[in-house]
Motif scaffolding. Structure first.
Motif, PDB file in Angstrom:
ATOM      1  N   LEU A   1     -34.540 -40.242   4.011  1.00 28.82           N
ATOM      2  CA  LEU A   1     -33.381 -39.463   3.904  1.00 28.82           C
ATOM      3  C   LEU A   1     -32.500 -39.621   2.565  1.00 28.82           C
ATOM      4  CD1 LEU A   1     -32.001 -39.339   7.442  1.00 28.82           C
ATOM      5  CD2 LEU A   1     -34.039 -38.033   6.649  1.00 28.82           C
ATOM      6  N   GLY A   2     -32.519 -38.455   1.878  1.00 24.35           N
ATOM      7  CA  GLY A   2     -31.619 -38.425   0.765  1.00 24.35           C
ATOM      8  C   GLY A   2     -30.336 -37.465   1.276  1.00 24.35           C
ATOM      9  N   SER A   3     -29.659 -36.728   0.422  1.00 24.96           N
ATOM     10  CA  SER A   3     -28.514 -35.837   0.822  1.00 24.96           C
ATOM     11  C   SER A   3     -28.932 -34.926   1.449  1.00 24.96           C
ATOM     12  CB  SER A   3     -27.584 -35.823  -0.178  1.00 24.96           C
ATOM     13  OG  SER A   3     -28.202 -34.980  -1.169  1.00 24.96           O
ATOM     14  N   ASP A   4     -30.062 -34.097   1.159  1.00 25.34           N
ATOM     15  CA  ASP A   4     -30.672 -32.922   1.584  1.00 25.34           C
ATOM     16  C   ASP A   4     -31.412 -33.231   2.975  1.00 25.34           C
ATOM     17  OD1 ASP A   4     -29.228 -31.198  -0.121  1.00 25.34           O
ATOM     18  OD2 ASP A   4     -31.312 -31.465  -1.449  1.00 25.34           O
ATOM     19  N   VAL A   5     -30.868 -32.833   4.229  1.00 23.73           N
ATOM     20  CA  VAL A   5     -31.506 -33.148   5.520  1.00 23.73           C
ATOM     21  C   VAL A   5     -31.533 -31.889   6.191  1.00 23.73           C
ATOM     22  CG1 VAL A   5     -30.940 -35.471   5.516  1.00 23.73           C
ATOM     23  CG2 VAL A   5     -29.456 -33.880   6.648  1.00 23.73           C
ATOM     24  N   VAL A   6     -32.479 -31.761   7.261  1.00 19.79           N
ATOM     25  CA  VAL A   6     -32.548 -30.708   8.251  1.00 19.79           C
ATOM     26  C   VAL A   6     -32.450 -31.351   9.658  1.00 19.79           C
ATOM     27  CG1 VAL A   6     -34.036 -29.052   9.005  1.00 19.79           C
ATOM     28  CG2 VAL A   6     -34.224 -29.241   6.797  1.00 19.79           C
ATOM     29  N   VAL A   7     -31.630 -30.726  10.373  1.00 13.11           N
ATOM     30  CA  VAL A   7     -31.530 -31.274  11.648  1.00 13.11           C
ATOM     31  C   VAL A   7     -31.904 -30.170  12.625  1.00 13.11           C
ATOM     32  CG1 VAL A   7     -29.864 -31.826  13.321  1.00 13.11           C
ATOM     33  CG2 VAL A   7     -29.333 -32.542  11.133  1.00 13.11           C
ATOM     34  N   ILE A   8     -33.123 -30.482  13.593  1.00 13.81           N
ATOM     35  CA  ILE A   8     -33.527 -29.385  14.482  1.00 13.81           C
ATOM     36  C   ILE A   8     -33.447 -29.774  15.814  1.00 13.81           C
ATOM     37  CG2 ILE A   8     -35.092 -28.853  12.710  1.00 13.81           C
ATOM     38  CD1 ILE A   8     -37.305 -30.434  14.109  1.00 13.81           C
ATOM     39  N   GLY A   9     -33.340 -28.689  16.652  1.00  9.94           N
ATOM     40  CA  GLY A   9     -33.174 -28.927  18.054  1.00  9.94           C
ATOM     41  C   GLY A   9     -34.493 -28.943  18.679  1.00  9.94           C
ATOM     42  N   VAL A  10     -34.948 -29.886  19.644  1.00 16.80           N
ATOM     43  CA  VAL A  10     -36.228 -30.166  19.886  1.00 16.80           C
ATOM     44  C   VAL A  10     -36.027 -30.212  21.679  1.00 16.80           C
ATOM     45  CG1 VAL A  10     -38.622 -31.091  19.994  1.00 16.80           C
ATOM     46  CG2 VAL A  10     -37.056 -31.159  17.580  1.00 16.80           C
ATOM     47  N   GLY A  11     -35.347 -29.368  22.289  1.00 20.62           N
ATOM     48  CA  GLY A  11     -35.418 -29.312  23.700  1.00 20.62           C
ATOM     49  C   GLY A  11     -34.248 -30.567  24.199  1.00 20.62           C
ATOM     50  N   THR A  12     -34.740 -31.543  24.755  1.00 19.27           N
ATOM     51  CA  THR A  12     -33.788 -32.694  24.938  1.00 19.27           C
ATOM     52  C   THR A  12     -33.387 -33.669  23.920  1.00 19.27           C
ATOM     53  OG1 THR A  12     -35.470 -33.936  25.742  1.00 19.27           O
ATOM     54  CG2 THR A  12     -34.862 -32.522  27.321  1.00 19.27           C
ATOM     55  N   ARG A  13     -33.793 -33.483  22.919  1.00 21.15           N
ATOM     56  CA  ARG A  13     -33.183 -34.321  21.694  1.00 21.15           C
ATOM     57  C   ARG A  13     -33.277 -33.158  20.424  1.00 21.15           C
ATOM     58  NH1 ARG A  13     -38.870 -35.094  21.618  1.00 21.15           N
ATOM     59  NH2 ARG A  13     -40.025 -34.746  19.524  1.00 21.15           N
ATOM     60  N   ALA A  14     -32.638 -34.037  19.361  1.00 18.21           N
ATOM     61  CA  ALA A  14     -32.727 -33.306  17.973  1.00 18.21           C
ATOM     62  C   ALA A  14     -33.317 -34.365  16.982  1.00 18.21           C
ATOM     63  CB  ALA A  14     -31.211 -33.059  17.625  1.00 18.21           C
ATOM     64  N   GLU A  15     -33.765 -33.672  16.261  1.00 21.60           N
ATOM     65  CA  GLU A  15     -34.527 -34.509  15.067  1.00 21.60           C
ATOM     66  C   GLU A  15     -33.797 -34.252  13.585  1.00 21.60           C
ATOM     67  OE1 GLU A  15     -38.845 -34.569  17.203  1.00 21.60           O
ATOM     68  OE2 GLU A  15     -38.733 -33.530  15.304  1.00 21.60           O
ATOM     69  N   ILE A  16     -33.538 -35.575  12.866  1.00 23.22           N
ATOM     70  CA  ILE A  16     -33.201 -35.289  11.506  1.00 23.22           C
ATOM     71  C   ILE A  16     -34.273 -35.698  10.349  1.00 23.22           C
ATOM     72  CG2 ILE A  16     -31.384 -36.530  10.074  1.00 23.22           C
ATOM     73  CD1 ILE A  16     -30.052 -37.500  12.606  1.00 23.22           C
ATOM     74  N   TRP A  17     -34.475 -34.740   9.717  1.00 20.20           N
ATOM     75  CA  TRP A  17     -35.548 -34.934   8.847  1.00 20.20           C
ATOM     76  C   TRP A  17     -35.260 -34.790   7.136  1.00 20.20           C
ATOM     77  CZ3 TRP A  17     -41.241 -34.368   9.537  1.00 20.20           C
ATOM     78  CH2 TRP A  17     -41.508 -34.340  10.998  1.00 20.20           C
ATOM     79  N   ASP A  18     -35.924 -35.527   6.236  1.00 23.38           N
ATOM     80  CA  ASP A  18     -35.615 -35.130   5.087  1.00 23.38           C
ATOM     81  C   ASP A  18     -36.136 -33.562   4.866  1.00 23.38           C
ATOM     82  OD1 ASP A  18     -35.613 -35.756   2.146  1.00 23.38           O
ATOM     83  OD2 ASP A  18     -37.595 -35.121   2.157  1.00 23.38           O
ATOM     84  N   ARG A  19     -35.315 -32.749   3.849  1.00 25.45           N
ATOM     85  CA  ARG A  19     -35.612 -31.346   4.019  1.00 25.45           C
ATOM     86  C   ARG A  19     -36.812 -31.133   3.599  1.00 25.45           C
ATOM     87  NH1 ARG A  19     -31.094 -27.000   2.299  1.00 25.45           N
ATOM     88  NH2 ARG A  19     -32.423 -25.315   2.414  1.00 25.45           N
ATOM     89  N   GLU A  20     -37.390 -31.718   2.452  1.00 27.63           N
ATOM     90  CA  GLU A  20     -38.527 -31.656   1.775  1.00 27.63           C
ATOM     91  C   GLU A  20     -39.792 -32.032   2.530  1.00 27.63           C
ATOM     92  OE1 GLU A  20     -39.398 -33.326  -2.112  1.00 27.63           O
ATOM     93  OE2 GLU A  20     -37.615 -32.232  -2.979  1.00 27.63           O
ATOM     94  N   SER A  21     -39.449 -33.115   3.358  1.00 32.31           N
ATOM     95  CA  SER A  21     -40.694 -33.602   4.319  1.00 32.31           C
ATOM     96  C   SER A  21     -40.574 -32.503   5.428  1.00 32.31           C
ATOM     97  CB  SER A  21     -40.141 -34.898   4.969  1.00 32.31           C
ATOM     98  OG  SER A  21     -40.141 -35.889   3.829  1.00 32.31           O
ATOM     99  N   TRP A  22     -39.734 -32.175   6.110  1.00 33.42           N
ATOM    100  CA  TRP A  22     -39.581 -31.014   7.156  1.00 33.42           C
ATOM    101  C   TRP A  22     -40.346 -29.647   6.592  1.00 33.42           C
ATOM    102  CZ3 TRP A  22     -39.997 -30.011  11.947  1.00 33.42           C
ATOM    103  CH2 TRP A  22     -39.693 -28.703  12.257  1.00 33.42           C
TER     104      TRP A  22
END
Length: 169
Positions: free
Chosen positions: A124-145
């Motif tokens: 992770l750098g400063s640019d991230v993506v948070v996604i809802g995945v049902g019963t959890r959320a996930e935090i991803w590096d933006r480019e990786s996502w």
């Protein structure tokens, strides 16, 4: 609870079926907050109430960070532990999963600190993506996502019939 409805031109009372209270929150959506210089992430406002007062962060699959409400984290850990004594793969998974897990309580601005160990794990750098995945959320590096999503697009279309055979949209 009763709801009045029109049936064949006449008003009728029918019992409404409320959503079961024991179901976990359903986390949905894609959000693009930033991680500040201190490693803090402002949780998306829409997810904050659903995640509750405290969350657990843990290593996820495909180099993301899982963000789980305490109750969901306990459920998942208990499920893995039930099989772990006789199953080496489950023991190995449990060790990696729990050793990287941390409790966090959001501050008054709804921010949580992502520990360096987890930031390094997920790249992770400063640019991230948070996604809802049902019963959890996930935090991803933006480019990786974005790369992951692009790679999954054709497979998503190809497997829809296998994964969702009984659902009609």
């Amino acid at each position: 609870m009763e709801v009045n409805a029109m049936v064949d031109g006449q008003e009728s009372s029918v019992a409404a079926t409320p959503a079961p209270a024991d179901l976990p929150p359903l986390l949905l959506g894609t959000y693009t907050p930033k991680i500040d210089a201190k490693g803090r992430l402002a949780l998306p406002a829409k997810l904050r109430g659903q995640l509750g007062a405290g969350v657990v962060m843990a290593r996820g699959q495909e180099r993301c960070i899982y963000l789980l409400p305490h109750s969901e984290f306990r459920r998942v850990a208990a499920q893995i532990q039930r099989t772990s004594l006789g199953n080496k793969a489950a023991r190995d998974y449990l060790r990696v999963f729990l050793s990287g897990a941390v409790d966090q309580e959001p501050d008054k601005q709804g921010r949580v600190v992502i520990p360096p160990m987890l930031r390094d794990y997920a790249g992770l750098g400063s640019d991230v993506v948070v996604i809802g995945v049902g019963t959890r959320a996930e935090i991803w590096d933006r480019e990786s996502w974005e790369r992951y999503l692009a790679e999954q697009e054709q497979g998503y279309a190809d497997i829809a019939d296998d994964v969702l055979p009984a659902l009609e949209f």
